[in-house]
Design a protein around this motif. Structure first.
Motif: not given
Length: 635
Positions: A209-214, A184-186, A173-175
């Protein structure tokens, strides 16, 4: 009232909901007779781990929602209460039965109609187990809900590197989250070949501020506000938790609800048995005590060498060829039997000369002499296979299915099961999920006298088994990445990037990278189908990874690392013969990956009395003879 929502008060009953059914075909044919909740996980029912986790986590009342095999589950829960199971001492468990539900969402809509939940609650998907402390996360969720009236759910993720054994490739998943951890996005990537992701521009314009997680693994645990159940009731297209999250993110302004996340690190573990691959992964993590204090029953299991665990009443005539497997209660195993990376459920009989690799054999089965079961086969409850069968990449059940093709009848109590309606045969998908997972477990050698010891020392060593070091974890990631890449035909350039990323994550040296990459590719060759076409398949495997080999074998040191990988694989696998060693050495030599001088110097360091030296010597003799002939020609 606002003060109460900031913490979990003693007067509040902390509740949880566990949905027991998967509503899918992931575990056929065994799930036709045994519910996932009662699947043995190292000879202990899966639901017991789930209930122990909730009890340790501070939950006081749990609703176990069942739609099938309800009597078996109710009987097990009642027996646990009667026997004074640890979870029963601090937590009340209510079994809710509704056979009319056909999805996860239907269960939550039924709970909404019943009106039995009060306040926020913990929601668990099927097969979940964890050691996460829940009360602080519930408290944090209530604090968020007090500030954001639309906060509906907090998803719990575990920080996890790509390729780790407990991270399911089907759930990649990408969050994207803001500074308050609001999602904000999943997007679940699953098995899609499309790796391009387009993020909505507004999530960057509307948030400072936006953090992207993979690097996150779904624990399948969520903290829910009281609004979650009505939202499911109002939206019948919400069939899964992922549907719920997707629906809220797409229609946030319409529904007025938001989703947050909590990310755990360190020793906190969360996961779920979602398919056979994860069944094997979670079993291995339990063995390594990564989910402590959850652990198998030491009293029920005996620990043998080579990563083998056996239950009570097991009779094994010869255990030297049983590796990395779990054997259930009252199993009888004959002579010259080979079992590797497999699970044998209780009350099964395996006769002489049987081979089982990367497969699952259900309870009450009989596998007669010289039968071979391999490549991710799943054998259902009560199957009997007569002598000398070859079961490869197959689902087998004991009862005859509807519209059974005559060629699918293997024996009187053995029928090949086919699942239609999907683009790929489900059996192939299941076999990939199981065979793809190949975890090294280099345990110290034990003497034959100690192999069946059930002394207090044996139990103590089991309870204090060490966590694998970073190099072993790096190897696990490498072999999983390469296997996935080979199966999905990914570009080797992308695989090199994954490997290098793992290298920095685990801080391994360049030479350790060289050694483990070559070792992983050679290990993959041992899982190819045996027969006349074996070496042609081997050539295809090596040729596919040629860019990877060229990237890592760059100098004499890397050549030596390659030869040491060949040595390690050959010595640790009894089935490797002289022909295999000759083929590998000659292929690497012919392709100029390793030079003659390095091979000859390396061979001088080998033990001249060892089996491996005898396997290498014909090749080094050939090299020396060829060199002498070349010298003679020049003269």
């Amino acid at each position: 009232m606002s003060i109460k929502t900031k913490e979990v008060l003693k007067d509040d009953i902390v509740q949880a909901v566990v949905v027991a059914d998967t509503f899918g075909d992931e575990f056929l044919p065994i799930s036709s007779d045994i519910p996932l909740a009662l699947f043995p996980l190292i000879n202990k029912p899966l639901i017991d781990y789930t209930l122990e986790f909730l009890s340790f986590g501070g939950i006081e009342e749990t609703f176990l929602f069942c739609c099938s095999h309800t009597e078996a589950i109710k009987s097990h829960i009642n027996q646990g209460i009667k026997d004074g199971a640890e979870w029963s001492l601090t937590m009340k468990v209510n079994v809710i039965v509704s056979e009319s539900c056909h999805s996860f969402g239907d269960c939550l809509r039924d709970l909404d109609r019943k009106g039995i939940l009060r306040g926020s609650f913990v929601l668990l998907e099927p097969g979940t187990l964890s050691n996460i402390k829940l009360l602080p996360i519930i408290r944090k969720h209530n604090e968020i809900a007090n500030k954001d009236k639309g906060a509906a759910m907090t998803l719990i993720f575990q920080e996890s590197g790509i390729g780790q054994m407990g991270r399911d490739p089907n759930e990649e998943a990408v969050v994207a989250v803001n500074s308050s951890n609001r999602i904000l996005f999943h997007r679940k990537m699953g098995q899609s070949r499309e790796r391009k992701i387009e993020f909505p521009l507004e999530i960057f314009l509307d948030n400072s501020s936006v953090s992207l997680h993979h690097n996150l693994k779904d624990t399948h645990i969520a903290i829910c506000s009281p609004s979650v159940l009505p939202l499911f009731s109002d939206n019948f297209d919400f069939q899964t938790k992922d549907d719920f999250v997707k629906g809220l993110l797409m229609n946030e302004e319409i529904l007025g609800s938001t989703v947050y996340c909590h990310i755990t690190k360190g020793n906190n573990y969360g996961g779920a048995v979602t398919d056979w691959r994860m069944y094997q992964a979670v079993s291995r993590e339990l063995q390594n005590k990564w989910i402590y204090p959850l652990q198998p029953s030491v009293l029920r299991n005996n620990i043998l060498k080579n990563g083998v665990i056996v239950g009570k009443g097991v009779h094994i005539k010869d255990n030297k060829n049983i590796i990395n497997s779990v054997i259930g209660d009252n199993v009888h195993i004959g002579e010259n039997v080979q079992i590797r990376d497999s699970f044998i459920f209780s009350n099964t009989k395996i006769n002489d000369g049987v081979i089982v690799t990367h497969s699952v054999i259900g309870p009450n089965c009989e596998i007669k002499s010289k039968t071979k079961i391999t490549v991710g086969s799943i054998i259902g409850k009560g199957v009997t296979l007569e002598k000398e069968h070859l079961i490869e990449d197959t689902l087998v059940q004991a009862t005859e299915p509807e519209n059974c093709d005559p060629k699918d009848k293997l024996d009187k109590k053995a029928f090949r099961l086919k699942v239609t309606g999907t683009e790929d045969d489900l059996g192939k998908i299941l076999s990939k999920k199981l065979s793809r997972l190949h975890i090294e477990d280099n345990r110290p050698e034990e003497s034959d006298d100690d192999a069946f010891s059930d002394s207090e020392d044996e139990e103590l060593s089991y309870t204090q088994s060490p966590v694998p070091d970073d190099t072993k974890l790096f190897f696990t990631e490498v072999i999983d990445s390469l296997t996935r890449g080979f199966e999905d035909e990914l570009r080797c350039e992308h695989l090199i990037l994954e490997i290098n990323s793992s290298r920095y994550a685990y801080n391994v040296t360049v030479r350790e990278v060289n050694f483990n990459v070559i070792k992983a590719i050679l290990h993959m060759s041992l899982r190819l189908s045996t027969g006349p076409q074996y070496f042609s398949q081997f050539v295809r495997l090596l040729s596919y990874f040629a860019p990877v080999l060229k990237n890592y074998i760059r100098n004499d040191d890397a050549m030596l690392d390659t030869l040491q990988a060949v040595e390690d694989v050959a010595i640790s696998n009894e089935n490797v013969n002289e022909k295999w060693v000759m083929f590998v050495l000659k292929w690497f030599y012919d392709k100029d990956y390793i030079s003659e001088d390095v091979i000859l110097e390396w061979s001088k360091t080998l033990d001249a009395k060892s089996r491996f030296y005898a396997q290498v010597k014909p090749f080094t003799d050939w090299l020396e003879e060829a060199e002498e002939a070349s010298s003679s020609d020049e003269d």
